[in-house]
Design a protein around this motif. Structure first.
Motif, PDB file in Angstrom:
ATOM      1  N   ARG A  35     -29.699 -58.068 -14.161  1.00 54.09           N
ATOM      2  CA  ARG A  35     -28.897 -56.859 -13.903  1.00 54.09           C
ATOM      3  C   ARG A  35     -27.531 -57.192 -13.318  1.00 54.09           C
ATOM      4  NH1 ARG A  35     -33.571 -54.564 -11.276  1.00 54.09           N
ATOM      5  NH2 ARG A  35     -34.729 -53.329 -12.797  1.00 54.09           N
ATOM      6  N   ASP A  36     -27.422 -58.325 -12.622  1.00 48.84           N
ATOM      7  CA  ASP A  36     -26.195 -58.594 -11.877  1.00 48.84           C
ATOM      8  C   ASP A  36     -25.222 -59.382 -12.755  1.00 48.84           C
ATOM      9  OD1 ASP A  36     -25.436 -60.078  -8.606  1.00 48.84           O
ATOM     10  OD2 ASP A  36     -24.309 -58.777  -9.977  1.00 48.84           O
ATOM     11  N   ILE A  37     -24.532 -58.669 -13.634  1.00 45.48           N
ATOM     12  CA  ILE A  37     -23.671 -59.325 -14.627  1.00 45.48           C
ATOM     13  C   ILE A  37     -22.209 -59.298 -14.196  1.00 45.48           C
ATOM     14  CG2 ILE A  37     -25.189 -58.819 -16.582  1.00 45.48           C
ATOM     15  CD1 ILE A  37     -23.403 -56.408 -17.221  1.00 45.48           C
ATOM     16  N   VAL A  38     -21.409 -60.173 -14.821  1.00 47.69           N
ATOM     17  CA  VAL A  38     -19.974 -60.233 -14.530  1.00 47.69           C
ATOM     18  C   VAL A  38     -19.223 -60.229 -15.856  1.00 47.69           C
ATOM     19  CG1 VAL A  38     -18.130 -61.562 -13.419  1.00 47.69           C
ATOM     20  CG2 VAL A  38     -20.454 -61.650 -12.503  1.00 47.69           C
ATOM     21  N   THR A  39     -18.181 -59.435 -15.964  1.00 50.24           N
ATOM     22  CA  THR A  39     -17.372 -59.434 -17.188  1.00 50.24           C
ATOM     23  C   THR A  39     -16.020 -60.087 -16.919  1.00 50.24           C
ATOM     24  OG1 THR A  39     -16.230 -57.349 -16.713  1.00 50.24           O
ATOM     25  CG2 THR A  39     -18.417 -57.190 -17.786  1.00 50.24           C
ATOM     26  N   THR A  40     -15.312 -60.361 -17.963  1.00 50.27           N
ATOM     27  CA  THR A  40     -13.964 -60.928 -17.808  1.00 50.27           C
ATOM     28  C   THR A  40     -13.082 -59.953 -17.033  1.00 50.27           C
ATOM     29  OG1 THR A  40     -13.557 -60.037 -20.019  1.00 50.27           O
ATOM     30  CG2 THR A  40     -13.964 -62.394 -19.863  1.00 50.27           C
ATOM     31  N   ASP A  42     -14.030 -57.942 -14.597  1.00 48.02           N
ATOM     32  CA  ASP A  42     -14.323 -58.074 -13.152  1.00 48.02           C
ATOM     33  C   ASP A  42     -13.438 -59.159 -12.546  1.00 48.02           C
ATOM     34  OD1 ASP A  42     -17.277 -57.291 -14.312  1.00 48.02           O
ATOM     35  OD2 ASP A  42     -17.127 -56.680 -12.214  1.00 48.02           O
ATOM     36  N   LEU A  43     -13.431 -60.304 -13.226  1.00 49.70           N
ATOM     37  CA  LEU A  43     -12.738 -61.488 -12.682  1.00 49.70           C
ATOM     38  C   LEU A  43     -11.228 -61.277 -12.660  1.00 49.70           C
ATOM     39  CD1 LEU A  43     -14.930 -64.240 -14.393  1.00 49.70           C
ATOM     40  CD2 LEU A  43     -15.158 -63.280 -12.071  1.00 49.70           C
ATOM     41  N   LYS A  44     -10.689 -60.691 -13.747  1.00 45.89           N
ATOM     42  CA  LYS A  44      -9.236 -60.455 -13.806  1.00 45.89           C
ATOM     43  C   LYS A  44      -8.820 -59.431 -12.753  1.00 45.89           C
ATOM     44  CE  LYS A  44      -8.479 -61.310 -18.770  1.00 45.89           C
ATOM     45  NZ  LYS A  44      -8.406 -60.571 -20.079  1.00 45.89           N
ATOM     46  N   ALA A  45      -9.625 -58.378 -12.611  1.00 44.54           N
ATOM     47  CA  ALA A  45      -9.285 -57.324 -11.632  1.00 44.54           C
ATOM     48  C   ALA A  45      -9.383 -57.864 -10.211  1.00 44.54           C
ATOM     49  CB  ALA A  45     -10.231 -56.138 -11.817  1.00 44.54           C
ATOM     50  N   ASP A  46     -10.410 -58.664  -9.961  1.00 40.83           N
ATOM     51  CA  ASP A  46     -10.593 -59.256  -8.624  1.00 40.83           C
ATOM     52  C   ASP A  46      -9.361 -60.079  -8.240  1.00 40.83           C
ATOM     53  OD1 ASP A  46     -11.754 -61.777  -6.923  1.00 40.83           O
ATOM     54  OD2 ASP A  46     -12.876 -59.956  -6.500  1.00 40.83           O
ATOM     55  N   ASP A  84     -17.166 -51.642  -9.474  1.00 40.89           N
ATOM     56  CA  ASP A  84     -18.486 -51.238  -9.016  1.00 40.89           C
ATOM     57  C   ASP A  84     -19.080 -50.398 -10.140  1.00 40.89           C
ATOM     58  OD1 ASP A  84     -20.508 -50.801  -6.757  1.00 40.89           O
ATOM     59  OD2 ASP A  84     -20.123 -48.823  -7.596  1.00 40.89           O
ATOM     60  N   GLY A  85     -20.193 -50.912 -10.675  1.00 38.36           N
ATOM     61  CA  GLY A  85     -20.740 -50.286 -11.873  1.00 38.36           C
ATOM     62  C   GLY A  85     -20.445 -51.159 -13.084  1.00 38.36           C
ATOM     63  N   THR A  86     -20.605 -52.468 -12.888  1.00 44.46           N
ATOM     64  CA  THR A  86     -20.329 -53.387 -14.009  1.00 44.46           C
ATOM     65  C   THR A  86     -21.283 -53.150 -15.165  1.00 44.46           C
ATOM     66  OG1 THR A  86     -19.475 -55.084 -12.502  1.00 44.46           O
ATOM     67  CG2 THR A  86     -20.164 -55.819 -14.670  1.00 44.46           C
ATOM     68  N   ALA A  87     -22.541 -52.832 -14.839  1.00 45.00           N
ATOM     69  CA  ALA A  87     -23.514 -52.603 -15.925  1.00 45.00           C
ATOM     70  C   ALA A  87     -23.104 -51.402 -16.794  1.00 45.00           C
ATOM     71  CB  ALA A  87     -24.928 -52.429 -15.358  1.00 45.00           C
ATOM     72  N   PRO A  88     -22.814 -50.228 -16.202  1.00 44.68           N
ATOM     73  CA  PRO A  88     -22.348 -49.121 -17.058  1.00 44.68           C
ATOM     74  C   PRO A  88     -21.020 -49.447 -17.744  1.00 44.68           C
ATOM     75  CG  PRO A  88     -22.433 -48.442 -14.725  1.00 44.68           C
ATOM     76  CD  PRO A  88     -23.096 -49.765 -14.831  1.00 44.68           C
ATOM     77  N   TYR A  89     -20.115 -50.135 -17.033  1.00 48.86           N
ATOM     78  CA  TYR A  89     -18.824 -50.511 -17.642  1.00 48.86           C
ATOM     79  C   TYR A  89     -19.057 -51.382 -18.879  1.00 48.86           C
ATOM     80  CZ  TYR A  89     -14.369 -52.905 -18.338  1.00 48.86           C
ATOM     81  OH  TYR A  89     -13.217 -53.415 -18.899  1.00 48.86           O
ATOM     82  N   ALA A  90     -19.922 -52.394 -18.721  1.00 55.37           N
ATOM     83  CA  ALA A  90     -20.177 -53.307 -19.856  1.00 55.37           C
ATOM     84  C   ALA A  90     -20.860 -52.575 -21.016  1.00 55.37           C
ATOM     85  CB  ALA A  90     -21.046 -54.477 -19.382  1.00 55.37           C
TER      86      ALA A  90
END
Ligand code: LIP
Length: 252
Positions: A35-40, A42-46, A84-90
């Motif tokens: 469930r704890d996923i990371v997208t590109t 996420d990293l760019k925004a961070d 926050d909400g990477t799963a729905p975002y992805a």
């Protein structure tokens, strides 16, 4: 508006542009768990958020979901969840947001949540009220669970425990929405759309900004023992201030 809030809003809007540019195109690039996923995105925004904020407040500490804590022994710490909400975002769903908080001695005092799909920017500073796109907001006045539309989510690995929470609350409320984004539910409480939000494994970056926004909108956030939520509490009941005790009673 303080410089800290102005900079947080600027960073949130910049991250919103990055995130929406990749919306429904961003790739999952990492999985801490199923469930704890990371997208590109996420990293760019961070990276964009911490770059903007550290340009103004380089002596402050940083705690973000996607990078290691930057400790400079400052009383001030920026607590950031780039999506926050990477799963729905992805998944290409709309319920996600950027959460940026500034804590002073561990207590959040500035909070910004930007939900870019909905173009909704929530902001608050301790003692100065809560706002949605510049308009003052407040929690709702519903005091009965049976008329309440509430939100809830569980942590990346806490689904089993959350079943017990659902079993106790479902018979009492109108509806429970589990969107996969804490800021979605928490900001809905702050502006009166939802009456409460329950989570049993929340992370500091999921909630720190919304803590300030809900408090300044007249709401209340407690842990499951009824004490005001604190930064390391994983369990939280956030409400319009009229339902915390009723929910905690139901969870006993
Ligand atoms: C998410 C939270 C959500 C929770 C998920 C996840 P992320 O944050 O907003 O409430 O149920 O497990 O933690 O990981 O998308 O930033």
């Amino acid at each position: 508006m303080s410089e800290e809030l102005l900079v947080a809003v600027k960073a949130a809007k910049e991250a919103g542009k990055i995130i929406m540019k990749s919306f429904r195109k961003s790739k999952v690039v990492g999985k801490k768990t199923r469930r704890d996923i990371v997208t590109t995105a996420d990293l760019k925004a961070d990276k964009a958020i911490t770059k903007i904020i550290s340009r103004h407040f380089h002596s402050h500490d940083f705690l973000t979901e996607e990078t290691a804590r930057q400790e400079k022994s400052s009383a001030y710490c920026w607590i950031i969840d780039p999506i926050d909400g990477t799963a729905p975002y992805a998944a290409g769903l709309a319920e996600f947001g950027i959460s940026i908080a500034l804590a002073y001695n561990g207590k959040p005092v500035v909070g910004v949540v930007f939900k870019p799909f909905f173009k909704e920017l929530f902001s608050a500073e301790k003692g100065k009220g809560a706002f949605l796109n510049g308009e003052r907001i407040s929690v709702g006045k519903e005091n009965s669970l049976e008329n309440s539309f509430i939100g809830g989510d569980w942590g990346h690995n806490e689904g089993q425990k959350f079943f017990g929470i659902l079993e106790k609350l479902l018979p009492l409320v109108r509806y429970i929405q589990m969107s996969g984004s804490a800021v979605n539910g928490l900001t809905n409480v702050a502006c009166g759309r939802m009456q409460a939000y329950v989570h049993n494994d929340i992370k500091p970056w999921d909630i720190a900004a919304s803590f300030v926004i809900i408090k300044e909108a007249g709401g209340k956030l407690t842990n499951f023992e009824g004490k005001e939520w604190e930064i390391n509490d994983k369990e939280v009941v956030a409400s319009n201030g009229l339902l915390n005790e009723k929910i905690l009673e139901a969870l006993k």
